[in-house]
Motif scaffolding. Structure first.
Motif, short mmCIF file in Angstrom:
data_model
loop_
_atom_site.label_atom_id
_atom_site.label_comp_id
_atom_site.label_asym_id
_atom_site.label_seq_id
_atom_site.Cartn_x
_atom_site.Cartn_y
_atom_site.Cartn_z
N LEU A 133 0.81 -1.21 0.00
CA LEU A 133 0.00 0.00 0.00
C LEU A 133 0.85 1.26 0.00
N LEU A 134 1.96 1.24 0.73
CA LEU A 134 2.71 2.48 1.00
C LEU A 134 4.08 2.50 0.34
N GLY A 135 4.56 1.36 -0.13
CA GLY A 135 5.91 1.28 -0.67
C GLY A 135 6.85 0.62 0.33
N HIS A 136 8.04 0.26 -0.15
CA HIS A 136 8.94 -0.52 0.70
C HIS A 136 9.93 0.33 1.48
N ASN A 137 10.04 1.61 1.17
CA ASN A 137 10.98 2.48 1.88
C ASN A 137 10.25 3.14 3.06
N ILE A 138 9.88 2.31 4.05
CA ILE A 138 9.01 2.79 5.13
C ILE A 138 9.61 2.44 6.50
N GLN A 139 8.97 3.02 7.51
CA GLN A 139 9.39 2.83 8.89
C GLN A 139 8.16 2.86 9.79
N LEU A 140 8.37 2.47 11.03
CA LEU A 140 7.34 2.67 12.05
C LEU A 140 7.24 4.16 12.35
N HIS A 141 6.03 4.69 12.31
CA HIS A 141 5.82 6.12 12.49
C HIS A 141 5.30 6.45 13.89
N ILE A 142 4.45 5.57 14.42
CA ILE A 142 3.82 5.82 15.71
C ILE A 142 3.31 4.49 16.26
N PHE A 195 -2.72 1.13 18.02
CA PHE A 195 -2.44 1.65 16.69
C PHE A 195 -0.94 1.64 16.41
N LEU A 196 -0.54 1.06 15.30
CA LEU A 196 0.83 1.18 14.80
C LEU A 196 0.75 1.81 13.42
N GLY A 197 1.45 2.93 13.25
CA GLY A 197 1.43 3.64 11.98
C GLY A 197 2.76 3.52 11.26
N TYR A 198 2.71 3.60 9.94
CA TYR A 198 3.90 3.47 9.09
C TYR A 198 3.94 4.63 8.11
N SER A 199 5.17 5.13 7.87
CA SER A 199 5.36 6.27 6.99
C SER A 199 6.64 6.08 6.18
N PRO A 200 6.85 6.88 5.14
CA PRO A 200 8.13 6.84 4.45
C PRO A 200 9.28 7.10 5.42
N ILE A 201 10.40 6.47 5.18
CA ILE A 201 11.50 6.54 6.13
C ILE A 201 12.15 7.92 6.16
N TRP A 202 11.88 8.74 5.14
CA TRP A 202 12.44 10.10 5.14
C TRP A 202 11.62 11.07 5.99
N ARG A 214 13.38 -5.53 10.91
CA ARG A 214 13.04 -4.75 12.10
C ARG A 214 13.89 -3.48 12.17
N ARG A 215 15.17 -3.57 11.83
CA ARG A 215 16.04 -2.38 11.85
C ARG A 215 15.54 -1.34 10.85
N GLN A 216 15.12 -1.78 9.67
CA GLN A 216 14.58 -0.80 8.72
C GLN A 216 13.34 -0.13 9.31
N LEU A 217 12.45 -0.92 9.88
CA LEU A 217 11.22 -0.35 10.43
C LEU A 217 11.49 0.57 11.61
N LEU A 218 12.63 0.40 12.25
CA LEU A 218 13.03 1.30 13.34
C LEU A 218 13.87 2.47 12.83
N GLY A 219 13.95 2.60 11.50
CA GLY A 219 14.58 3.78 10.91
C GLY A 219 16.08 3.73 10.83
N GLN A 220 16.68 2.55 10.91
CA GLN A 220 18.14 2.42 10.91
C GLN A 220 18.57 1.69 9.63
N ILE A 221 18.84 2.47 8.56
CA ILE A 221 19.27 1.84 7.31
C ILE A 221 20.66 2.27 6.87
N SER A 222 21.11 3.46 7.33
CA SER A 222 22.43 3.95 6.90
C SER A 222 22.85 5.11 7.78
N ASP A 223 24.17 5.29 7.92
CA ASP A 223 24.68 6.48 8.59
C ASP A 223 24.61 7.71 7.69
N ASN A 224 24.43 7.47 6.40
CA ASN A 224 24.32 8.55 5.41
C ASN A 224 22.83 8.85 5.22
N HIS A 225 22.36 9.94 5.78
CA HIS A 225 20.93 10.22 5.76
C HIS A 225 20.41 10.54 4.37
#
Length: 269
Positions: free
Chosen positions: A80-89, A209-216, A237-248
């Motif tokens: 629904l939202l795309g694969h470049n996502i994270q946990l938002h709330i 409620f668990l929400g998901y948003s783009p990782i940016w 799980r690391r991606q969903l927690l917003g940890q994909i790279s040190d280069n933002h």
């Protein structure tokens, strides 16, 4: 329910038309019982109130954190939202019986609104885009209306709409109270008009409620996930927690190896 039980293309079509989905029997009774036991532990240390609103609830108990990458739901979210996502709330709501409709600082009911920041997301031609999606795990018997159910206006995310009366206690044309049993899940877009109705019943409402948003995007609960959440986290799980790279910069244009959720896509963007 298994992921293979979901007709994802058909559910995507329905979601795009109506702005929400109700999925029955996603969680087993055993899982519901474990989550409710975890919630009992969480609220034991909270002040007594008619309504609990507890944010960053995944931090409060590992059983709640287990829903971050719930396998029955995650593929649908990704498609629904795309694969470049994270946990938002992650937001735990409990509303006790409130027949007098007393208002509380912890929001015993919530009037009609779209989710988003203030000032709001950009509005173009009267419409706001879908920036994030919320997944609601129903953990108490919400099978009848007026138990503090979430109300929605189906299709209101895709047409210019603004209810004349935002008071949730007054009925709005086209409104639907989302009813479900423990273990059912409903999803909705942040730009769908929705509200939290008063609990006029003898039942206590429990919804997570668990929400998901783009990782940016900046998540609501934290800017950086805690060490306890990241401990022993696998790549998804690391991606969903917003940890994909040190280069933002990579949050905008990630390499495929940084976003393992891409493996769950069945449709191309």
């Amino acid at each position: 329910m298994k992921t293979t039980d979901l007709n994802i293309p058909e559910l995507m079509k329905q979601f795009n038309e109506e702005g929400y989905l109700l999925l029955p029997g996603v969680l087993s009774q055993e899982k519901v019982d474990r989550l409710n036991a975890a919630i009992d532990e969480v609220i034991a240390s909270e002040p007594e109130t008619l309504a609990h609103n507890i944010y960053n609830s995944v931090e409060r108990h590992p059983e709640i954190a287990s829903l971050i990458d719930q396998p029955e739901i995650l593929p649908l979210i990704v498609n629904l939202l795309g694969h470049n996502i994270q946990l938002h709330i992650s937001h735990l709501t409990i509303r006790k019986p409130n027949p007098s409709e007393a208002q509380t600082a912890s929001h015993s009911f919530i009037d009609w609104h779209q989710d988003g920041p203030h000032p709001q997301f950009p509005v173009i031609a009267g419409l706001t885009a879908t920036y994030y999606i919320k997944t609601c795990y129903i953990l108490s018997d919400m099978s009848e209306p007026d138990r503090g159910n979430t109300k929605v206006i189906p299709g209101s995310h895709k047409r210019p709409y603004n209810p004349n009366n935002k008071d949730v206690r007054q009925q709005v044309n086209g409104e639907v109270q989302v009813c479900g049993k423990p273990g059912d899940v409903f999803l909705f877009a942040q730009n769908l008009w929705h509200a939290g109705s008063p609990n006029r019943s003898e039942f206590t409402r429990r919804q997570l409620f668990l929400g998901y948003s783009p990782i940016w995007m900046r998540p609501i609960d934290y800017h950086t996930a805690s060490a306890s959440l990241l401990k022993d986290a696998d790549p998804i799980r690391r991606q969903l927690l917003g940890q994909i790279s040190d280069n933002h910069f990579k949050y905008y244009v990630p390499e495929d190896s940084m976003v393992p959720l891409k493996s769950l896509r069945i449709t191309e963007a």
